[in-house]
Motif scaffolding. Structure first.
Motif, PDB file in Angstrom:
ATOM      1  N   ALA A 262       0.834  -1.208   0.000  1.00 29.54           N
ATOM      2  CA  ALA A 262       0.000   0.000   0.000  1.00 29.54           C
ATOM      3  C   ALA A 262       0.866   1.254   0.000  1.00 29.54           C
ATOM      4  O   ALA A 262       0.548   2.251  -0.662  1.00 29.54           O
ATOM      5  N   GLY A 263       1.984   1.215   0.743  1.00 29.95           N
ATOM      6  CA  GLY A 263       2.899   2.350   0.717  1.00 29.95           C
ATOM      7  C   GLY A 263       3.521   2.545  -0.652  1.00 29.95           C
ATOM      8  O   GLY A 263       3.679   3.680  -1.128  1.00 29.95           O
ATOM      9  N   TYR A 264       3.855   1.439  -1.314  1.00 35.93           N
ATOM     10  CA  TYR A 264       4.415   1.509  -2.671  1.00 35.93           C
ATOM     11  C   TYR A 264       3.383   2.077  -3.645  1.00 35.93           C
ATOM     12  O   TYR A 264       3.705   2.945  -4.477  1.00 35.93           O
TER      13      TYR A 264
ATOM     14  N   SER B 119      -0.556  16.616  -6.810  1.00 33.64           N
ATOM     15  CA  SER B 119      -0.445  15.277  -6.246  1.00 33.64           C
ATOM     16  C   SER B 119      -1.140  15.179  -4.896  1.00 33.64           C
ATOM     17  O   SER B 119      -1.920  14.254  -4.640  1.00 33.64           O
ATOM     18  N   PHE B 120      -0.889  16.156  -4.013  1.00 28.90           N
ATOM     19  CA  PHE B 120      -1.518  16.131  -2.692  1.00 28.90           C
ATOM     20  C   PHE B 120      -3.020  16.383  -2.791  1.00 28.90           C
ATOM     21  O   PHE B 120      -3.802  15.788  -2.022  1.00 28.90           O
ATOM     22  N   ASP B 121      -3.426  17.249  -3.712  1.00 25.30           N
ATOM     23  CA  ASP B 121      -4.859  17.510  -3.874  1.00 25.30           C
ATOM     24  C   ASP B 121      -5.609  16.242  -4.264  1.00 25.30           C
ATOM     25  O   ASP B 121      -6.666  15.932  -3.701  1.00 25.30           O
ATOM     26  N   LEU B 122      -5.063  15.510  -5.224  1.00 23.32           N
ATOM     27  CA  LEU B 122      -5.748  14.306  -5.683  1.00 23.32           C
ATOM     28  C   LEU B 122      -5.590  13.137  -4.716  1.00 23.32           C
ATOM     29  O   LEU B 122      -6.337  12.166  -4.802  1.00 23.32           O
ATOM     30  N   LEU B 123      -4.607  13.215  -3.809  1.00 21.35           N
ATOM     31  CA  LEU B 123      -4.516  12.185  -2.783  1.00 21.35           C
ATOM     32  C   LEU B 123      -5.698  12.284  -1.829  1.00 21.35           C
ATOM     33  O   LEU B 123      -6.305  11.267  -1.460  1.00 21.35           O
ATOM     34  N   PHE B 124      -6.052  13.504  -1.419  1.00 21.70           N
ATOM     35  CA  PHE B 124      -7.132  13.691  -0.454  1.00 21.70           C
ATOM     36  C   PHE B 124      -8.500  13.813  -1.127  1.00 21.70           C
ATOM     37  O   PHE B 124      -9.505  13.916  -0.424  1.00 21.70           O
ATOM     38  N   TYR B 125      -8.526  13.820  -2.459  1.00 14.08           N
ATOM     39  CA  TYR B 125      -9.814  13.777  -3.157  1.00 14.08           C
ATOM     40  C   TYR B 125     -10.306  12.331  -3.143  1.00 14.08           C
ATOM     41  O   TYR B 125      -9.616  11.431  -3.606  1.00 14.08           O
ATOM     42  N   GLN B 126     -11.487  12.089  -2.610  1.00 16.02           N
ATOM     43  CA  GLN B 126     -12.019  10.733  -2.435  1.00 16.02           C
ATOM     44  C   GLN B 126     -10.992   9.860  -1.681  1.00 16.02           C
ATOM     45  O   GLN B 126     -10.612   8.771  -2.134  1.00 16.02           O
TER      46      GLN B 126
ATOM     47  N   PHE C 223      -5.774   1.380  -2.837  1.00  8.84           N
ATOM     48  CA  PHE C 223      -4.391   1.106  -2.426  1.00  8.84           C
ATOM     49  C   PHE C 223      -4.273  -0.271  -1.785  1.00  8.84           C
ATOM     50  O   PHE C 223      -3.403  -1.075  -2.149  1.00  8.84           O
ATOM     51  N   PHE C 224      -5.156  -0.561  -0.831  1.00  8.28           N
ATOM     52  CA  PHE C 224      -5.061  -1.836  -0.118  1.00  8.28           C
ATOM     53  C   PHE C 224      -5.522  -3.001  -0.988  1.00  8.28           C
ATOM     54  O   PHE C 224      -4.956  -4.101  -0.894  1.00  8.28           O
ATOM     55  N   GLY C 225      -6.526  -2.778  -1.833  1.00  9.34           N
ATOM     56  CA  GLY C 225      -6.946  -3.854  -2.738  1.00  9.34           C
ATOM     57  C   GLY C 225      -5.870  -4.194  -3.742  1.00  9.34           C
ATOM     58  O   GLY C 225      -5.564  -5.375  -3.985  1.00  9.34           O
ATOM     59  N   ALA C 226      -5.260  -3.169  -4.346  1.00  7.17           N
ATOM     60  CA  ALA C 226      -4.164  -3.399  -5.290  1.00  7.17           C
ATOM     61  C   ALA C 226      -2.974  -4.043  -4.590  1.00  7.17           C
ATOM     62  O   ALA C 226      -2.316  -4.940  -5.143  1.00  7.17           O
ATOM     63  N   SER C 227      -2.702  -3.613  -3.361  1.00  5.60           N
ATOM     64  CA  SER C 227      -1.577  -4.184  -2.626  1.00  5.60           C
ATOM     65  C   SER C 227      -1.811  -5.653  -2.296  1.00  5.60           C
ATOM     66  O   SER C 227      -0.874  -6.462  -2.361  1.00  5.60           O
TER      67      SER C 227
ATOM     68  N   TRP D  23     -10.913   8.042   1.128  1.00  2.89           N
ATOM     69  CA  TRP D  23     -11.217   6.681   1.592  1.00  2.89           C
ATOM     70  C   TRP D  23     -11.352   5.724   0.416  1.00  2.89           C
ATOM     71  O   TRP D  23     -10.973   4.547   0.524  1.00  2.89           O
ATOM     72  N   ARG D  24     -11.855   6.213  -0.695  1.00  2.00           N
ATOM     73  CA  ARG D  24     -11.908   5.370  -1.881  1.00  2.00           C
ATOM     74  C   ARG D  24     -10.503   5.079  -2.391  1.00  2.00           C
ATOM     75  O   ARG D  24     -10.206   3.957  -2.827  1.00  2.00           O
ATOM     76  N   ASN D  25      -9.627   6.063  -2.326  1.00  6.58           N
ATOM     77  CA  ASN D  25      -8.235   5.838  -2.713  1.00  6.58           C
ATOM     78  C   ASN D  25      -7.581   4.787  -1.822  1.00  6.58           C
ATOM     79  O   ASN D  25      -6.847   3.913  -2.315  1.00  6.58           O
ATOM     80  N   LEU D  26      -7.819   4.864  -0.512  1.00  3.11           N
ATOM     81  CA  LEU D  26      -7.247   3.869   0.394  1.00  3.11           C
ATOM     82  C   LEU D  26      -7.758   2.473   0.076  1.00  3.11           C
ATOM     83  O   LEU D  26      -7.008   1.491   0.155  1.00  3.11           O
TER      84      LEU D  26
END
Length: 311
Positions: A183-185, A209-216, A224-228, A218-221
């Motif tokens: 997930a970190g990767y 980059s930071f803007d799109l990290l915090f956009y949605q 991240f975890f599903g892909a990981s 929980w969906r991003n997380l």
């Protein structure tokens, strides 16, 4: 939650389909990304006989920096290939590799700092949660199995069951740690996408980059975890199949001390890494593009333009 899970699974499935369509291109780019590792290891072993330990340390650091930069560069090339394949276009070599050295260096510095911060956060979370849990479970299972062993045959069977349960728990915790590392990767790969897929200035790319990290977020997380999780399962399966089973006949025939067997084993492990590397940057590219389009309203703009054209 169900809708987000379905969207995440669709994204992961689309990424695997794109990998299958451009398998040769993705594999070649991944192999190019690992080239400094091969050359660096060989050069270090060759120079170890003649150079001092300080010079060897500097050589290893130089190859490490060059390897990380080239790996990030090839990861960016994979992102461009994924975008081209998604648009049903033939990815040209110039368009795929068209990133200048200054852009690559700025992306590499941002990626390294960004990745270190993410790994620090994940490591702290792992230490706070999993380290006490592991110690508590180890002590608990050990004390319970020791007490059960003194109860005769039934106690010995119960102690064996508790030890097996402790081993299973350890494997599960190790799998969770792999998922957290992956997930970190994936977090880092998602963060460098503005440098790869746009020509905006460095400061604006960092802000984007930071803007799109915090956009949605929980969906991003979830992505991240599903892909990981899928990436970790693929890594374990492929490295065992390719890195262990492939050289096994040569180990049996020539013995573990044979240079041929060791060379084949190292080559097989490297081949396994080359095969499992591309899906993660593909998934992060698709996630970034989806979030960018949603935030910028590209679908709405296209619909309004279509209605205006029809009118």
């Amino acid at each position: 939650m169900r809708r987000q899970l379905e969207t995440t699974l669709d994204l992961l499935d689309e990424g695997l389909r794109l990998y299958r369509r451009g398998f040769v291109t993705f594999a070649l780019l991944a192999a190019l990304g690992f080239a400094p590792l091969i050359v660096g290891v060989g050069t270090t072993f060759a120079a170890a006989r003649y150079w001092s330990s300080e010079a060897i340390v500097l050589l290893v650091l130089a190859w490490l920096v060059a390897g990380v930069l080239l790996l990030l560069y090839c990861t960016g090339a994979m992102s461009r290939v994924a975008i081209a394949l998604r648009a049903r276009q033939n990815p040209g070599l110039r368009a795929v590799l068209g990133m200048g050295p200054l852009r690559t260096a700025s992306m590499g510095c941002f990626g390294l700092i960004y990745g270190m911060l993410v790994n620090v956060i994940i490591s702290l979370g792992s230490c706070i949660i999993f380290l006490p849990l592991s110690c508590f479970m180890s002590l608990g299972f050990g004390a319970a199995s020791g007490a059960a062993a003194s109860l005769g045959e039934i106690g010995a069977a119960l102690a064996s069951f508790l030890l097996s349960l402790a081993l299973l728990t350890t494997i599960v915790l190790y799998g969770i740690s792999l998922v957290l590392s992956g997930a970190g990767y994936s977090w880092m790969l998602y963060g460098i996408q503005p440098f790869v897929l746009s020509d905006m200035p460095v400061r604006r790319a960092m802000s984007h980059s930071f803007d799109l990290l915090f956009y949605q977020f929980w969906r991003n997380l979830l992505v991240f975890f599903g892909a990981s999780a899928i990436f970790s399962a693929l890594t374990v399966a492929v490295t065992i199949a390719v890195g262990v089973l492939l050289p096994l006949p040569l180990y049996i025939a020539l013995g573990p001390d044979s240079l041929w067997a060791q060379g084949l084993s190292a080559s097989a492990w490297l081949l396994g890494l080359v095969l499992v590397l591309p899906p993660m940057p593909i998934w992060m590219t698709l996630l970034y593009e989806r979030n960018r389009r949603d935030r910028d309203g590209d679908a709405l703009i296209e619909r309004v333009a279509l209605l205006a054209h029809e009118a």
